[in-house]
Design a protein around this motif. Structure first.
Motif, PDB file in Angstrom:
ATOM      1  N   ARG A 281       6.649   9.286 -26.160  1.00  0.00           N
ATOM      2  CA  ARG A 281       6.401  10.680 -25.829  1.00  0.00           C
ATOM      3  C   ARG A 281       7.648  11.313 -25.234  1.00  0.00           C
ATOM      4  NH1 ARG A 281       2.334   8.695 -22.423  1.00  0.00           N
ATOM      5  NH2 ARG A 281       3.228  10.007 -20.804  1.00  0.00           N
ATOM      6  N   ALA A 282       7.692  12.632 -25.253  1.00  0.00           N
ATOM      7  CA  ALA A 282       8.847  13.337 -24.711  1.00  0.00           C
ATOM      8  C   ALA A 282       8.983  13.122 -23.202  1.00  0.00           C
ATOM      9  CB  ALA A 282       8.747  14.835 -25.021  1.00  0.00           C
ATOM     10  N   ASP A 283       7.858  12.880 -22.522  1.00  0.00           N
ATOM     11  CA  ASP A 283       7.902  12.657 -21.076  1.00  0.00           C
ATOM     12  C   ASP A 283       7.837  11.165 -20.730  1.00  0.00           C
ATOM     13  OD1 ASP A 283       5.341  12.237 -21.920  1.00  0.00           O
ATOM     14  OD2 ASP A 283       4.384  13.349 -20.285  1.00  0.00           O
ATOM     15  N   TRP A 284       8.359  10.330 -21.621  1.00  0.00           N
ATOM     16  CA  TRP A 284       8.319   8.878 -21.430  1.00  0.00           C
ATOM     17  C   TRP A 284       8.945   8.457 -20.102  1.00  0.00           C
ATOM     18  CZ3 TRP A 284      12.907   6.462 -20.558  1.00  0.00           C
ATOM     19  CH2 TRP A 284      14.064   7.171 -20.885  1.00  0.00           C
ATOM     20  N   TRP A 285      10.007   9.173 -19.704  1.00  0.00           N
ATOM     21  CA  TRP A 285      10.764   8.766 -18.517  1.00  0.00           C
ATOM     22  C   TRP A 285       9.957   8.929 -17.235  1.00  0.00           C
ATOM     23  CZ3 TRP A 285      12.064  12.363 -14.717  1.00  0.00           C
ATOM     24  CH2 TRP A 285      11.778  13.692 -15.043  1.00  0.00           C
ATOM     25  N   GLN A 286       8.977   9.843 -17.230  1.00  0.00           N
ATOM     26  CA  GLN A 286       8.165  10.031 -16.040  1.00  0.00           C
ATOM     27  C   GLN A 286       7.320   8.795 -15.739  1.00  0.00           C
ATOM     28  OE1 GLN A 286       5.900  13.626 -16.538  1.00  0.00           O
ATOM     29  NE2 GLN A 286       7.725  14.901 -16.826  1.00  0.00           N
ATOM     30  N   ASP A 287       6.819   8.156 -16.796  1.00  0.00           N
ATOM     31  CA  ASP A 287       6.027   6.941 -16.599  1.00  0.00           C
ATOM     32  C   ASP A 287       6.883   5.807 -16.031  1.00  0.00           C
ATOM     33  OD1 ASP A 287       3.847   8.250 -17.675  1.00  0.00           O
ATOM     34  OD2 ASP A 287       4.282   7.570 -19.718  1.00  0.00           O
ATOM     35  N   GLU A 288       8.124   5.707 -16.480  1.00  0.00           N
ATOM     36  CA  GLU A 288       8.962   4.575 -16.100  1.00  0.00           C
ATOM     37  C   GLU A 288       9.675   4.774 -14.759  1.00  0.00           C
ATOM     38  OE1 GLU A 288      11.557   3.130 -19.094  1.00  0.00           O
ATOM     39  OE2 GLU A 288      10.112   3.364 -20.712  1.00  0.00           O
ATOM     40  N   ILE A 289       9.978   6.028 -14.433  1.00  0.00           N
ATOM     41  CA  ILE A 289      10.746   6.255 -13.204  1.00  0.00           C
ATOM     42  C   ILE A 289       9.853   6.263 -11.969  1.00  0.00           C
ATOM     43  CG2 ILE A 289      10.635   8.769 -12.982  1.00  0.00           C
ATOM     44  CD1 ILE A 289      13.662   8.694 -12.470  1.00  0.00           C
ATOM     45  N   GLY A 290       8.553   6.467 -12.152  1.00  0.00           N
ATOM     46  CA  GLY A 290       7.657   6.575 -10.996  1.00  0.00           C
ATOM     47  C   GLY A 290       7.675   5.345 -10.119  1.00  0.00           C
ATOM     48  N   TRP A 291       7.407   4.177 -10.711  1.00  0.00           N
ATOM     49  CA  TRP A 291       7.343   2.959  -9.897  1.00  0.00           C
ATOM     50  C   TRP A 291       8.719   2.579  -9.345  1.00  0.00           C
ATOM     51  CZ3 TRP A 291      10.168  -1.406 -10.654  1.00  0.00           C
ATOM     52  CH2 TRP A 291      10.782  -1.566 -11.900  1.00  0.00           C
ATOM     53  N   ALA A 292       9.776   2.832 -10.148  1.00  0.00           N
ATOM     54  CA  ALA A 292      11.120   2.487  -9.686  1.00  0.00           C
ATOM     55  C   ALA A 292      11.524   3.356  -8.502  1.00  0.00           C
ATOM     56  CB  ALA A 292      12.115   2.642 -10.830  1.00  0.00           C
ATOM     57  N   LEU A 293      11.221   4.643  -8.585  1.00  0.00           N
ATOM     58  CA  LEU A 293      11.548   5.545  -7.482  1.00  0.00           C
ATOM     59  C   LEU A 293      10.730   5.216  -6.235  1.00  0.00           C
ATOM     60  CD1 LEU A 293      13.318   7.959  -6.788  1.00  0.00           C
ATOM     61  CD2 LEU A 293      11.486   9.473  -7.584  1.00  0.00           C
ATOM     62  N   ALA A 294       9.446   4.902  -6.438  1.00  0.00           N
ATOM     63  CA  ALA A 294       8.595   4.527  -5.310  1.00  0.00           C
ATOM     64  C   ALA A 294       9.105   3.254  -4.648  1.00  0.00           C
ATOM     65  CB  ALA A 294       7.155   4.340  -5.782  1.00  0.00           C
TER      66      ALA A 294
ATOM     67  N   ARG B 151       0.821  -1.212   0.000  1.00  0.00           N
ATOM     68  CA  ARG B 151       0.000   0.000   0.000  1.00  0.00           C
ATOM     69  C   ARG B 151       0.860   1.270   0.000  1.00  0.00           C
ATOM     70  NH1 ARG B 151      -4.839  -0.792  -2.084  1.00  0.00           N
ATOM     71  NH2 ARG B 151      -6.101  -2.312  -0.945  1.00  0.00           N
ATOM     72  N   LEU B 152       1.946   1.262   0.755  1.00  0.00           N
ATOM     73  CA  LEU B 152       2.847   2.420   0.744  1.00  0.00           C
ATOM     74  C   LEU B 152       3.487   2.605  -0.623  1.00  0.00           C
ATOM     75  CD1 LEU B 152       4.644   2.199   4.201  1.00  0.00           C
ATOM     76  CD2 LEU B 152       3.276   4.117   3.350  1.00  0.00           C
ATOM     77  N   PHE B 153       3.835   1.509  -1.277  1.00  0.00           N
ATOM     78  CA  PHE B 153       4.383   1.603  -2.626  1.00  0.00           C
ATOM     79  C   PHE B 153       3.370   2.219  -3.578  1.00  0.00           C
ATOM     80  CE2 PHE B 153       4.322  -0.553  -6.776  1.00  0.00           C
ATOM     81  CZ  PHE B 153       5.467   0.001  -7.336  1.00  0.00           C
ATOM     82  N   GLU B 154       2.116   1.753  -3.519  1.00  0.00           N
ATOM     83  CA  GLU B 154       1.071   2.310  -4.391  1.00  0.00           C
ATOM     84  C   GLU B 154       0.851   3.796  -4.096  1.00  0.00           C
ATOM     85  OE1 GLU B 154      -1.578  -1.822  -4.760  1.00  0.00           O
ATOM     86  OE2 GLU B 154      -2.208  -0.178  -3.450  1.00  0.00           O
ATOM     87  N   LEU B 155       0.840   4.146  -2.820  1.00  0.00           N
ATOM     88  CA  LEU B 155       0.631   5.551  -2.447  1.00  0.00           C
ATOM     89  C   LEU B 155       1.780   6.420  -2.931  1.00  0.00           C
ATOM     90  CD1 LEU B 155      -0.962   7.704  -0.896  1.00  0.00           C
ATOM     91  CD2 LEU B 155       0.279   7.022   1.172  1.00  0.00           C
ATOM     92  N   THR B 156       3.013   5.967  -2.730  1.00  0.00           N
ATOM     93  CA  THR B 156       4.177   6.749  -3.162  1.00  0.00           C
ATOM     94  C   THR B 156       4.209   6.881  -4.679  1.00  0.00           C
ATOM     95  OG1 THR B 156       5.390   5.864  -1.258  1.00  0.00           O
ATOM     96  CG2 THR B 156       6.675   6.948  -2.959  1.00  0.00           C
TER      97      THR B 156
ATOM     98  N   LEU C  17      14.648  -5.699  -3.014  1.00  0.00           N
ATOM     99  CA  LEU C  17      13.690  -4.807  -3.681  1.00  0.00           C
ATOM    100  C   LEU C  17      14.275  -3.410  -3.852  1.00  0.00           C
ATOM    101  CD1 LEU C  17      10.312  -5.810  -1.985  1.00  0.00           C
ATOM    102  CD2 LEU C  17      11.083  -6.343  -4.301  1.00  0.00           C
ATOM    103  N   ALA C  18      14.988  -2.922  -2.841  1.00  0.00           N
ATOM    104  CA  ALA C  18      15.616  -1.604  -2.957  1.00  0.00           C
ATOM    105  C   ALA C  18      16.662  -1.600  -4.067  1.00  0.00           C
ATOM    106  CB  ALA C  18      16.258  -1.212  -1.626  1.00  0.00           C
TER     107      ALA C  18
END
Length: 456
Positions: A209-222, A112-117, A184-185
C-alpha cells in the motif's frame, strides 16, 4: 533469627505486591474502558467485565492489608535506632527484594509503555489501535510501583551510604537496565532510519500500500522513544551516584559493574555492527559475482543500504561508550586509569573483529574444500551453496579485519611506548588468554573431526 525474619517479611511483601498490582491493573483497565465507552456513548457493562472487576477487587482487598501490615513491620525497624535502621537498609534480604521488584516492574512497565506508544502512533496515522486501556493501565500502575520503589531505594542509599555503598545488586539492576535499553534503542533507531530511507527513495514492491511505511515505522519509533527515555532515566540516576560524596560516590566510581557495563555495550554493539555491515557488503559481493537474488521484490540498494543503516546506531553506541568510559577514567582516576580503560575498549573491539575474521576465513576454506571435492566423502555445503557461503564469508572476514587491525595496531603502539605496563595489563592478558583458549578449543574440535573422518 533476624535473617529468617527478614526473609519472611520481604518474601510476603513481594508476593502481596504482585497480587495487589494484578488487581489494581485490572481495575484501572476497566475504568479506562468505561471512560472510553462513555466517550463513545456506550453504557453496556457485560457479564465478563463484571466478573473481571469482582476478581480484581478481591485481589486488591486481600493483598492491600497484607502488604500494609508487613510494610509497617519493616518501617518500624527503619524508624528505630540509627544503627539498626542502617543495618536494615543494607541487609541482603532488602537488597534482593528491591532488585527483583525493580527488574520485574521495569520489564512489565516497559512493555506496556511500548504497546501504549505504538498504539498512540497508530492513532496519529488514523489507524485502529487495540488494547490501549490495558496498556495504559499497566503503564500507570506498574510504572507507579517502579517509581515508588526507586524512590524508596534512593532513600536507603542516602540515609545509610556507609552501609549501602557496596550494594552490588542495585548496581547490577542499574547497569543491566542501561545495557538492555541501550541496545533496544539502537535497534529501534536503526529500523526508523531504514524505513525513512525506503520512504524517501520510494523503495517498495508494487503490491504494498502507499502508506506501507506507517505500519513499519510505528513499532520502531515506539521502541526508540521508550527505550531511549528509559536509558536516560537510568543514566541520570547513575550519574548522581557517580557524583555523590564518599563513600557512595567513590564506591560507585570504582565499581567493576560500571566498567563492565561500558565494555558489554562496546562488545555487543561492535558485534552487531560487524554483523550488519557484513550483510550489506555480502550483497555487494554477490552482485559482483552474479549470484545476488532479490528477496520479495527488493532492490540491491535496499539490501546494501538497509543493513548499513541498521549498523549506524550501534556504531554510534560503540563510539560514545568508548569515549565516555575514557573521559570518566581520566576525570576520576588520572592518565594511567584512562590509558587502561582505552586499552580495554580497543582490545574488546579487536576481539570482535578477530572473531569475524577467523570465522570468515574458516568458512571460506570450508567452501573451497567443498568446491574441490573431498574424495567421495559428504561435504558440508552443496554445490549450489558454495558461492553464497564464499561471498558471505569474504564479507565477514573483511569487516572483521577492518575492525581488528586498527585496534590491534593502537594496542601495539601502547606496548611499544611502555612494554612492562602493557605486558602486565589485565585487559591485554585477558585478551591474549581468551583468544588463545578459544583457538585451542577450536583446534581440538577440528582435529577430532579430522581423525573421525580419517578413521571412517
Amino acid at each position: 533469627m533476624l535473617t529468617l525474619k527478614r526473609i519472611y517479611l520481604y518474601s510476603v511483601l513481594g508476593i502481596a505486591l504482585t497480587v495487589m498490582l494484578l488487581g489494581l491493573t485490572d481495575i484501572v483497565r476497566i475504568a479506562f474502558d468505561r471512560i472510553g465507552d462513555a466517550m463513545a456513548a456506550r453504557s453496556y457493562l457485560g457479564d465478563d467485565m463484571r466478573g473481571e472487576l469482582s476478581w480484581a477487587l478481591a485481589l486488591v482487598i486481600v493483598a492491600v492489608p497484607l502488604f500494609a501490615v508487613h510494610l509497617l513491620l519493616v518501617r518500624r525497624t527503619l524508624q528505630g535506632p540509627a544503627a539498626a535502621a542502617a543495618d536494615e537498609r543494607a541487609c541482603a534480604s532488602r537488597a534482593t527484594y528491591f532488585f527483583l521488584v525493580l527488574v520485574a516492574t521495569a520489564a512489565v512497565a516497559g512493555v506496556r509503555l511500548f504497546e501504549l506508544t505504538d498504539g498512540l502512533i497508530n492513532l496519529a496515522f488514523g489507524e485502529r489501535a487495540w488494547g490501549l486501556a490495558g496498556s495504559a493501565a499497566g503503564s500507570v500502575v506498574v510504572g507507579g510501583a517502579w517509581a515508588a520503589h526507586v524512590w524508596a531505594r534512593r532513600r536507603d542509599l542516602r540515609a545509610a551510604p556507609a552501609h549501602t555503598a557496596g550494594d552490588w545488586l542495585t548496581r547490577g539492576y542499574l547497569y543491566g537496565a542501561l545495557f538492555v535499553t541501550a541496545l533496544l534503542a539502537a535497534i529501534g533507531a536503526g529500523n526508523v532510519l531504514t524505513v525513512l530511507a525506503r520512504r524517501l527513495l520510494e523503495l517498495r514492491p508494487a503490491w504494498e500500500r502507499a502508506d506501507w511505511w506507517q505500519d513499519e515505522i510505528g513499532w520502531a519509533l515506539a521502541l526508540t522513544i521508550v527505550a531511549s527515555a528509559a536509558w536516560a532515566v537510568h543514566w541520570l540516576f547513575g550519574a548522581r551516584l557517580l557524583r555523590a560524596d564518599p563513600p557512595m560516590g567513590s564506591a560507585h566510581r570504582e565499581s567493576r559493574t560500571r566498567s563492565g557495563y561500558f565494555l558489554a555495550v562496546v562488545l555487543a554493539a561492535a558485534a552487531l555492527s560487524l554483523l550488519f555491515v557484513s550483510m550489506g557488503l555480502r550483497n555487494v559481493f554477490a552482485e559482483l559475482a552474479g549470484i545476488w537474488r532479490p528477496s520479495e521484490g527488493s532492490r540491491l540498494i535496499e539490501e546494501v543500504g538497509g543493513p548499513l543503516l541498521l549498523a549506524l546506531p550501534f556504531l554510534a553506541a560503540w563510539w560514545w561508550h568508548l569515549r565516555r568510559a575514557g573521559a570518566e577514567a581520566l576525570a576520576f582516576g588520572g592518565p594511567a586509569r584512562a590509558l587502561a580503560t582505552r586499552r580495554a575498549g580497543r582490545l574488546t573491539v579487536a576481539f570482535v573483529g578477530l572473531g569475524g575474521l577467523a570465522i570468515g576465513l574458516t568458512w571460506e576454506l570450508q567452501a573451497l574444500l567443498d568446491a574441490l571435492g573431498s574424495g567421495g566423502q559428504e561435504t558440508l555445503f552443496s554445490t549450489d551453496e558454495v558461492s553464497d557461503v564464499t561471498v558471505s564469508a569474504t564479507a565477514g572476514a573483511l569487516v572483521g579485519l577492518a575492525m581488528w587491525l586498527p585496534a590491534w595496531v593502537l594496542s601495539q603502539r601502547d606496548r611499544a611506548r611502555d612494554l612492562v605496563a602493557a605486558a602486565t595489563a589485565t585487559a591485554r592478558r585477558a585478551y591474549l588468554f581468551l583468544v588463545s583458549g578459544l583457538a585451542v578449543v577450536a583446534l581440538m574440535i577440528a582435529l577430532a573431526f579430522v581423525i573421525y573422518q580419517g578413521t571412517r
